[in-house]
Motif scaffolding. Structure first.
Motif, PDB file in Angstrom:
ATOM      1  N   GLY A  14      18.860  12.980  41.650  1.00  0.00           N
ATOM      2  CA  GLY A  14      17.813  12.781  40.495  1.00  0.00           C
ATOM      3  C   GLY A  14      17.646  11.379  39.578  1.00  0.00           C
ATOM      4  O   GLY A  14      16.878  11.222  39.114  1.00  0.00           O
ATOM      5  N   ALA A  15      19.036  11.453  38.980  1.00  0.00           N
ATOM      6  CA  ALA A  15      19.525  10.171  37.971  1.00  0.00           C
ATOM      7  C   ALA A  15      18.437   9.189  38.961  1.00  0.00           C
ATOM      8  O   ALA A  15      17.794   8.143  38.314  1.00  0.00           O
ATOM      9  N   CYS A  16      18.583   8.647  40.449  1.00  0.00           N
ATOM     10  CA  CYS A  16      18.229   7.921  40.552  1.00  0.00           C
ATOM     11  C   CYS A  16      16.990   7.704  41.193  1.00  0.00           C
ATOM     12  O   CYS A  16      16.862   6.795  40.991  1.00  0.00           O
ATOM     13  N   ASN A  17      16.637   8.843  41.383  1.00  0.00           N
ATOM     14  CA  ASN A  17      14.734   8.797  41.000  1.00  0.00           C
ATOM     15  C   ASN A  17      14.263   8.967  39.551  1.00  0.00           C
ATOM     16  O   ASN A  17      13.494   7.786  39.662  1.00  0.00           O
ATOM     17  N   GLU A  23       4.869   1.694  39.958  1.00  0.00           N
ATOM     18  CA  GLU A  23       3.420   2.179  39.741  1.00  0.00           C
ATOM     19  C   GLU A  23       3.386   2.128  41.250  1.00  0.00           C
ATOM     20  O   GLU A  23       2.456   0.621  41.708  1.00  0.00           O
ATOM     21  N   GLY A  24       3.842   2.026  42.832  1.00  0.00           N
ATOM     22  CA  GLY A  24       3.877   2.490  43.641  1.00  0.00           C
ATOM     23  C   GLY A  24       2.763   2.766  43.515  1.00  0.00           C
ATOM     24  O   GLY A  24       1.813   3.234  43.344  1.00  0.00           O
ATOM     25  N   PRO A  25       1.839   2.110  45.914  1.00  0.00           N
ATOM     26  CA  PRO A  25       0.613   2.552  45.955  1.00  0.00           C
ATOM     27  C   PRO A  25       1.150   4.674  46.480  1.00  0.00           C
ATOM     28  O   PRO A  25       2.680   4.930  46.629  1.00  0.00           O
ATOM     29  N   GLU A  26      -0.344   5.430  46.261  1.00  0.00           N
ATOM     30  CA  GLU A  26       0.803   6.434  46.592  1.00  0.00           C
ATOM     31  C   GLU A  26       0.506   6.747  48.050  1.00  0.00           C
ATOM     32  O   GLU A  26      -0.278   6.054  48.708  1.00  0.00           O
ATOM     33  N   ALA A  99       3.325  15.639  41.209  1.00  0.00           N
ATOM     34  CA  ALA A  99       3.885  16.627  42.529  1.00  0.00           C
ATOM     35  C   ALA A  99       4.320  15.360  43.494  1.00  0.00           C
ATOM     36  O   ALA A  99       5.450  16.414  44.079  1.00  0.00           O
ATOM     37  N   THR A 100       3.549  14.570  44.018  1.00  0.00           N
ATOM     38  CA  THR A 100       4.514  13.595  44.644  1.00  0.00           C
ATOM     39  C   THR A 100       5.404  13.475  44.504  1.00  0.00           C
ATOM     40  O   THR A 100       6.050  13.177  44.815  1.00  0.00           O
ATOM     41  N   GLN A 101       5.930  13.075  42.983  1.00  0.00           N
ATOM     42  CA  GLN A 101       7.548  12.353  42.174  1.00  0.00           C
ATOM     43  C   GLN A 101       7.904  13.347  42.558  1.00  0.00           C
ATOM     44  O   GLN A 101       9.377  13.028  43.385  1.00  0.00           O
ATOM     45  N   GLN A 102       7.887  14.480  42.721  1.00  0.00           N
ATOM     46  CA  GLN A 102       8.717  15.919  43.022  1.00  0.00           C
ATOM     47  C   GLN A 102       9.395  15.971  43.804  1.00  0.00           C
ATOM     48  O   GLN A 102      10.185  16.094  44.044  1.00  0.00           O
ATOM     49  N   GLN A 103       7.596  15.073  45.199  1.00  0.00           N
ATOM     50  CA  GLN A 103       8.084  16.015  46.222  1.00  0.00           C
ATOM     51  C   GLN A 103       9.327  14.888  46.672  1.00  0.00           C
ATOM     52  O   GLN A 103      10.215  15.152  47.970  1.00  0.00           O
ATOM     53  N   GLN A 104       9.330  13.426  46.494  1.00  0.00           N
ATOM     54  CA  GLN A 104      10.317  12.393  46.479  1.00  0.00           C
ATOM     55  C   GLN A 104      11.368  12.774  46.697  1.00  0.00           C
ATOM     56  O   GLN A 104      12.177  12.645  46.509  1.00  0.00           O
ATOM     57  N   THR A 105      11.521  13.634  45.239  1.00  0.00           N
ATOM     58  CA  THR A 105      12.931  13.866  44.934  1.00  0.00           C
ATOM     59  C   THR A 105      13.274  14.500  45.544  1.00  0.00           C
ATOM     60  O   THR A 105      14.562  15.118  46.073  1.00  0.00           O
ATOM     61  N   GLY A 142      15.196  20.594  50.055  1.00  0.00           N
ATOM     62  CA  GLY A 142      14.131  21.635  51.671  1.00  0.00           C
ATOM     63  C   GLY A 142      12.363  21.854  51.177  1.00  0.00           C
ATOM     64  O   GLY A 142      11.541  21.717  50.477  1.00  0.00           O
ATOM     65  N   ALA A 143      13.579  22.970  50.240  1.00  0.00           N
ATOM     66  CA  ALA A 143      12.113  24.398  49.373  1.00  0.00           C
ATOM     67  C   ALA A 143      12.188  23.077  47.837  1.00  0.00           C
ATOM     68  O   ALA A 143      10.165  23.587  48.390  1.00  0.00           O
ATOM     69  N   THR A 144      12.445  22.193  47.464  1.00  0.00           N
ATOM     70  CA  THR A 144      11.503  21.390  46.536  1.00  0.00           C
ATOM     71  C   THR A 144      10.744  20.905  46.771  1.00  0.00           C
ATOM     72  O   THR A 144       9.312  20.637  46.473  1.00  0.00           O
ATOM     73  N   ALA A 145      10.855  19.971  48.154  1.00  0.00           N
ATOM     74  CA  ALA A 145      10.005  19.077  48.847  1.00  0.00           C
ATOM     75  C   ALA A 145       8.371  20.092  49.360  1.00  0.00           C
ATOM     76  O   ALA A 145       7.294  19.707  49.220  1.00  0.00           O
ATOM     77  N   GLU A 146       8.845  20.791  49.997  1.00  0.00           N
ATOM     78  CA  GLU A 146       8.375  22.008  50.408  1.00  0.00           C
ATOM     79  C   GLU A 146       6.769  22.438  49.158  1.00  0.00           C
ATOM     80  O   GLU A 146       5.585  22.505  49.708  1.00  0.00           O
ATOM     81  N   SER A 147       7.319  22.689  48.338  1.00  0.00           N
ATOM     82  CA  SER A 147       6.573  23.677  47.110  1.00  0.00           C
ATOM     83  C   SER A 147       5.967  22.509  46.555  1.00  0.00           C
ATOM     84  O   SER A 147       4.786  22.818  46.013  1.00  0.00           O
ATOM     85  N   ASP A 148       5.955  21.489  46.217  1.00  0.00           N
ATOM     86  CA  ASP A 148       5.849  20.264  45.964  1.00  0.00           C
ATOM     87  C   ASP A 148       4.851  19.844  46.643  1.00  0.00           C
ATOM     88  O   ASP A 148       3.710  19.244  46.416  1.00  0.00           O
ATOM     89  N   ALA A 149       4.668  19.513  47.759  1.00  0.00           N
ATOM     90  CA  ALA A 149       3.752  19.051  48.853  1.00  0.00           C
ATOM     91  C   ALA A 149       2.510  20.027  48.495  1.00  0.00           C
ATOM     92  O   ALA A 149       1.748  19.448  48.387  1.00  0.00           O
ATOM     93  N   ALA A 150       3.010  21.962  48.324  1.00  0.00           N
ATOM     94  CA  ALA A 150       1.258  22.299  48.786  1.00  0.00           C
ATOM     95  C   ALA A 150       0.898  22.259  46.993  1.00  0.00           C
ATOM     96  O   ALA A 150      -0.224  22.323  46.778  1.00  0.00           O
TER      97      ALA A 150
END
Length: 177
Positions: A14-17, A23-26, A99-105, A142-150
């Motif tokens: 989390g700290a690394c993220n 501001e890279g491409p989505e 949500a995209t940033q949290q999915q990447q985290t 995995g749960a974090t990535a999945e919920s934030d993708a939704a």
């Protein structure tokens, strides 16, 4: 012990993220063509419209480009109206980015858990604790990535709805409602 290892891995990732804010491409931007540049307009006398004060960049174009029937439509007016509609949908665009940033985290946490499972340990007890901790970290990531993708998908649908509704209220004919 496993909770300590899981917490340390989560905090480290989390700290690394949070340290790199670029501001890279989505991810969605790669599939869409770039928006066409608006045609140059002749200089006018009098005060400039309020839309002219907006920034020249158009971040919403990377998310969604509406398909509008351009028959008998002034392209300059359409670009101004589209920019105003995208400004109206700015909260949804911010939700997409968040949500995209949290999915990447979440994905990074899951990968960190996978990598941590390869750490050599001296005994069976330590290996068991490490396996439990890495399984927990992988599950949380995995749960974090999945919920934030939704959440990103829902925010994208909301963004499309706001832009389409705005253009419809401005009397544009949408070809893909």
């Amino acid at each position: 012990m496993r909770y300590v290892v899981a917490a340390l891995l989560a905090l480290t990732v989390g700290a690394c993220n949070q340290t790199v804010q670029s501001e890279g491409p989505e991810p969605v931007a790669a599939a869409l063509p770039p928006a066409p540049a608006p045609p140059p307009e002749a200089p006018r006398s009098g005060p400039a419209p309020a839309v002219a004060a907006l920034p020249p960049e158009n971040p919403g174009a990377a998310v969604y480009e509406p398909l509008v029937d351009m028959h008998r439509v002034n392209p300059g007016r359409y670009e101004r109206d589209l920019l105003a509609c995208r400004q109206q949908a700015a909260p949804q665009l911010a939700a997409i980015k968040r949500a995209t940033q949290q999915q990447q985290t979440g994905t990074a946490i899951q990968v960190a858990g996978t990598l941590a499972s390869f750490i050599p340990v001296p005994g069976f007890r330590q290996a068991h604790v490490l396996a439990s901790a890495t399984n927990a970290v992988q599950s949380v990531g995995g749960a974090t990535a999945e919920s934030d993708a939704a959440a990103a998908e829902k925010a994208t649908a909301d963004y499309v709805l706001v832009v389409d509704s705005c253009l419809t209220h401005k009397r544009y004919k949408l070809l893909r409602p």
